[in-house]
Design an enzyme around this catalytic site. Structure first.
Site, PDB file in Angstrom:
ATOM      1  N   MET A  30       0.897  -1.166   0.000  1.00 14.59           N
ATOM      2  CA  MET A  30      -0.121  -0.186   0.080  1.00 14.59           C
ATOM      3  C   MET A  30       0.738   1.084   0.028  1.00 14.59           C
ATOM      4  O   MET A  30       0.519   2.323   0.355  1.00 14.59           O
ATOM      5  CB  MET A  30      -0.874  -0.033   1.055  1.00 14.59           C
ATOM      6  CG  MET A  30      -1.866  -1.250   1.099  1.00 14.59           C
ATOM      7  SD  MET A  30      -3.535  -0.829   1.771  1.00 14.59           S
ATOM      8  CE  MET A  30      -3.082  -0.501   3.769  1.00 14.59           C
ATOM      9  N   GLY A  31       2.244   1.208  -0.373  1.00 22.00           N
ATOM     10  CA  GLY A  31       3.080   2.253  -0.407  1.00 22.00           C
ATOM     11  C   GLY A  31       3.580   2.781   0.959  1.00 22.00           C
ATOM     12  O   GLY A  31       3.572   1.956   1.920  1.00 22.00           O
ATOM     13  N   LEU A  33       6.534   3.209   1.541  1.00 21.56           N
ATOM     14  CA  LEU A  33       7.766   1.931   1.884  1.00 21.56           C
ATOM     15  C   LEU A  33       8.830   2.263   2.871  1.00 21.56           C
ATOM     16  O   LEU A  33       9.015   3.309   3.018  1.00 21.56           O
ATOM     17  CB  LEU A  33       8.370   1.722   0.619  1.00 21.56           C
ATOM     18  CG  LEU A  33       7.320   1.321  -0.562  1.00 21.56           C
ATOM     19  CD1 LEU A  33       8.010   1.178  -2.016  1.00 21.56           C
ATOM     20  CD2 LEU A  33       6.569   0.302  -0.566  1.00 21.56           C
ATOM     21  N   GLY A  36      11.149  -2.817   5.685  1.00 15.96           N
ATOM     22  CA  GLY A  36      10.454  -4.046   5.629  1.00 15.96           C
ATOM     23  C   GLY A  36       9.728  -4.229   4.484  1.00 15.96           C
ATOM     24  O   GLY A  36      10.028  -5.459   3.824  1.00 15.96           O
ATOM     25  N   HIS A  37       9.418  -3.464   3.666  1.00 20.90           N
ATOM     26  CA  HIS A  37       8.804  -3.573   2.268  1.00 20.90           C
ATOM     27  C   HIS A  37      10.049  -3.988   1.340  1.00 20.90           C
ATOM     28  O   HIS A  37      10.001  -4.849   0.530  1.00 20.90           O
ATOM     29  CB  HIS A  37       8.267  -2.199   1.571  1.00 20.90           C
ATOM     30  CG  HIS A  37       6.840  -1.814   2.373  1.00 20.90           C
ATOM     31  ND1 HIS A  37       6.631  -0.863   3.121  1.00 20.90           N
ATOM     32  CD2 HIS A  37       5.603  -2.637   2.484  1.00 20.90           C
ATOM     33  CE1 HIS A  37       5.700  -0.607   3.520  1.00 20.90           C
ATOM     34  NE2 HIS A  37       5.044  -1.579   3.241  1.00 20.90           N
ATOM     35  N   LYS A 151       5.046  -9.944   9.295  1.00 19.48           N
ATOM     36  CA  LYS A 151       4.096  -8.922  10.100  1.00 19.48           C
ATOM     37  C   LYS A 151       2.700  -9.034  10.161  1.00 19.48           C
ATOM     38  O   LYS A 151       2.126  -8.872  11.331  1.00 19.48           O
ATOM     39  CB  LYS A 151       4.519  -7.206   9.477  1.00 19.48           C
ATOM     40  CG  LYS A 151       3.960  -6.072  10.008  1.00 19.48           C
ATOM     41  CD  LYS A 151       4.305  -5.760  11.498  1.00 19.48           C
ATOM     42  CE  LYS A 151       3.802  -4.483  11.519  1.00 19.48           C
ATOM     43  NZ  LYS A 151       2.196  -4.138  11.256  1.00 19.48           N
ATOM     44  N   GLN A 155      -3.026 -12.160   7.496  1.00 23.84           N
ATOM     45  CA  GLN A 155      -2.801 -11.913   6.301  1.00 23.84           C
ATOM     46  C   GLN A 155      -2.345 -13.083   5.271  1.00 23.84           C
ATOM     47  O   GLN A 155      -2.612 -13.265   4.412  1.00 23.84           O
ATOM     48  CB  GLN A 155      -2.527 -10.597   5.925  1.00 23.84           C
ATOM     49  CG  GLN A 155      -2.371 -10.220   4.317  1.00 23.84           C
ATOM     50  CD  GLN A 155      -2.091  -8.715   4.287  1.00 23.84           C
ATOM     51  OE1 GLN A 155      -2.827  -7.935   4.461  1.00 23.84           O
ATOM     52  NE2 GLN A 155      -0.771  -8.661   3.860  1.00 23.84           N
ATOM     53  N   SER A 188       3.918   1.367   8.338  1.00 26.11           N
ATOM     54  CA  SER A 188       3.646   2.777   8.085  1.00 26.11           C
ATOM     55  C   SER A 188       2.665   3.535   9.049  1.00 26.11           C
ATOM     56  O   SER A 188       2.798   4.655   9.097  1.00 26.11           O
ATOM     57  CB  SER A 188       2.465   2.841   6.663  1.00 26.11           C
ATOM     58  OG  SER A 188       3.207   1.757   5.731  1.00 26.11           O
TER      59      SER A 188
HETATM   60  P1  AMP Z   1       1.358  -2.924   3.497  1.00 28.61           P
HETATM   61  O1  AMP Z   1       2.109  -1.871   2.735  1.00 28.61           O
HETATM   62  O2  AMP Z   1       1.542  -2.464   4.702  1.00 28.61           O
HETATM   63  O3  AMP Z   1      -0.090  -3.483   2.900  1.00 28.61           O
HETATM   64  O4  AMP Z   1       2.480  -4.104   3.638  1.00 28.61           O
HETATM   65  C1  AMP Z   1       2.825  -4.647   2.137  1.00 28.61           C
HETATM   66  C2  AMP Z   1       3.643  -5.953   2.351  1.00 28.61           C
HETATM   67  O5  AMP Z   1       4.638  -5.615   3.339  1.00 28.61           O
HETATM   68  C3  AMP Z   1       2.859  -6.942   3.258  1.00 28.61           C
HETATM   69  O6  AMP Z   1       3.235  -8.474   2.894  1.00 28.61           O
HETATM   70  C4  AMP Z   1       3.281  -6.645   4.761  1.00 28.61           C
HETATM   71  O7  AMP Z   1       3.122  -7.891   5.583  1.00 28.61           O
HETATM   72  C5  AMP Z   1       4.654  -6.438   4.738  1.00 28.61           C
HETATM   73  N1  AMP Z   1       5.151  -5.746   5.720  1.00 28.61           N
HETATM   74  C6  AMP Z   1       4.721  -4.817   6.169  1.00 28.61           C
HETATM   75  N2  AMP Z   1       5.745  -4.237   7.369  1.00 28.61           N
HETATM   76  C7  AMP Z   1       6.530  -5.057   7.185  1.00 28.61           C
HETATM   77  C8  AMP Z   1       7.879  -5.432   8.031  1.00 28.61           C
HETATM   78  N3  AMP Z   1       8.018  -4.706   9.195  1.00 28.61           N
HETATM   79  N4  AMP Z   1       8.542  -6.316   7.792  1.00 28.61           N
HETATM   80  C9  AMP Z   1       8.326  -7.180   6.639  1.00 28.61           C
HETATM   81  N5  AMP Z   1       7.319  -7.208   6.034  1.00 28.61           N
HETATM   82  C10 AMP Z   1       6.455  -6.245   6.297  1.00 28.61           C
END
Ligand code: AMP
Length: 284
Positions: A30-31, A33, A36-37, A151, A155, A188
């Site tokens: 979802m951006g 970034l 982690g991303h 994380k 999901q 985020s």
């Molecule tokens: P989001 O943008 O929050 O929807 O996350 C996109 C992807 O990044 C999803 O697969 C999340 O589980 C992963 N993600 C988010 N935060 C982390 C993190 N701290 N470490 C590893 N993966 C992450």
């Protein structure tokens, strides 16, 4: 790095790559970034010849409209970050492209058993929104492999189940949570925290690890451990939603005989709803 905004352009690019025998890895986001991303993108480059990242703040998965409008959108900076890693294309659809007939008329995917517990209970409809957007993105990108973060452990399991149940022809890879030095899981939503709250938020990881230590030392009263953790969170100024010791495989309530466990936690701190989880393996 190619910037793609339409499904037809994406399909053309993917068809070209497939014709050239390239394997495609996909990272939906979802951006906004962070590291982690980027750790997912970096893994994706090891798994395939071409990497596609999508950035789409999916309105279908937000049960709270204020949460949707407040969600940080930083596309320009995100694109800069993706240019510095080996990302081949970024897909930036709009809500009109994803839901041309409107969200109310969108066919929706429900993953039974995964959608109504833990975060699904606190956020009705959230996981239907996640499953639906992810399956649409999979059909658009047609990746050989997709990478997700642990994380969002619920999901990740939901997507693995959906892929198995619908016989989707791709592999799902889960990667460990990337953390700040304090132990706080990168997210985020951490931006909603004041600097004081950010320090406080590090207690989440410490509390999860305290439960893990108890479990490894033979602590068997799961309900008591969960309640103690919730009480501690409250004392520290959080509003706990859940702290649960669950079976890692399917997030059902854990039994004493289970060896592979997952401790999952959700709590509000100020304006942020924070989630985290860690694995525990009980040696027999
Ligand atoms: P989001 O943008 O929050 O929807 O996350 C996109 C992807 O990044 C999803 O697969 C999340 O589980 C992963 N993600 C988010 N935060 C982390 C993190 N701290 N470490 C590893 N993966 C992450």
């Amino acid at each position: 790095m190619k910037k793609i905004t339409t499904v037809s352009a994406l399909r053309l690019l993917v068809a070209d790559w497939k014709q050239a025998g390239k394997r495609i890895a996909f990272v939906p986001t979802m951006g906004n970034l962070h590291q982690g991303h980027l750790s997912l993108v970096s893994k994706a480059t090891e798994l395939a010849d071409k990497v596609i990242v999508s950035i789409f703040v999916n309105p279908l998965q937000f049960d709270d409209k204020a949460d949707l409008s407040a969600y940080p959108r930083t596309v320009e900076v995100d694109i800069e970050q993706l240019t510095s890693v080996e990302c081949d294309a970024v897909f930036l659809p709009t809500a009109e492209i994803m839901y041309p007939e409107g969200m109310d008329r969108q066919t929706v995917i429900t993953v039974p058993g995964m959608d109504d517990k833990l975060c699904g209970q606190a956020r009705p409809g959230h996981f239907d929104g996640v499953a639906t957007v992810v399956v649409k993105l999979f059909n658009m990108v047609q990746p050989d492999v997709a990478v997700f973060g642990e994380k969002d452990y619920q999901q990740l399991l939901l997507i693995k189940k959906m892929v198995a149940d619908l016989n989707l022809p791709l592999k799902i890879i889960g990667l460990p949570t990337y953390r700040e030095e304090s132990g706080l899981a990168m997210s985020s939503r951490n931006q909603y925290l004041t600097s004081k709250q950010r320090k406080q938020a590090a207690s989440i990881y410490r509390i999860l690890n305290d439960i893990k230590t108890e479990l490894l030392n033979g602590g068997a009263d799961f309900v008591k451990l969960e309640q103690q953790a919730k009480d501690e969170l409250t004392q520290l100024g959080f509003e706990p939603d859940y702290v649960e010791i669950r079976r890692a495989r399917n997030l059902e309530p854990a039994k004493q005989s289970d060896k592979e466990l997952r401790i999952l936690l959700a709590a509000r701190l100020g304006k942020a709803r924070l989630i985290d989880n860690i694995p525990v393996t009980i040696q027999s």
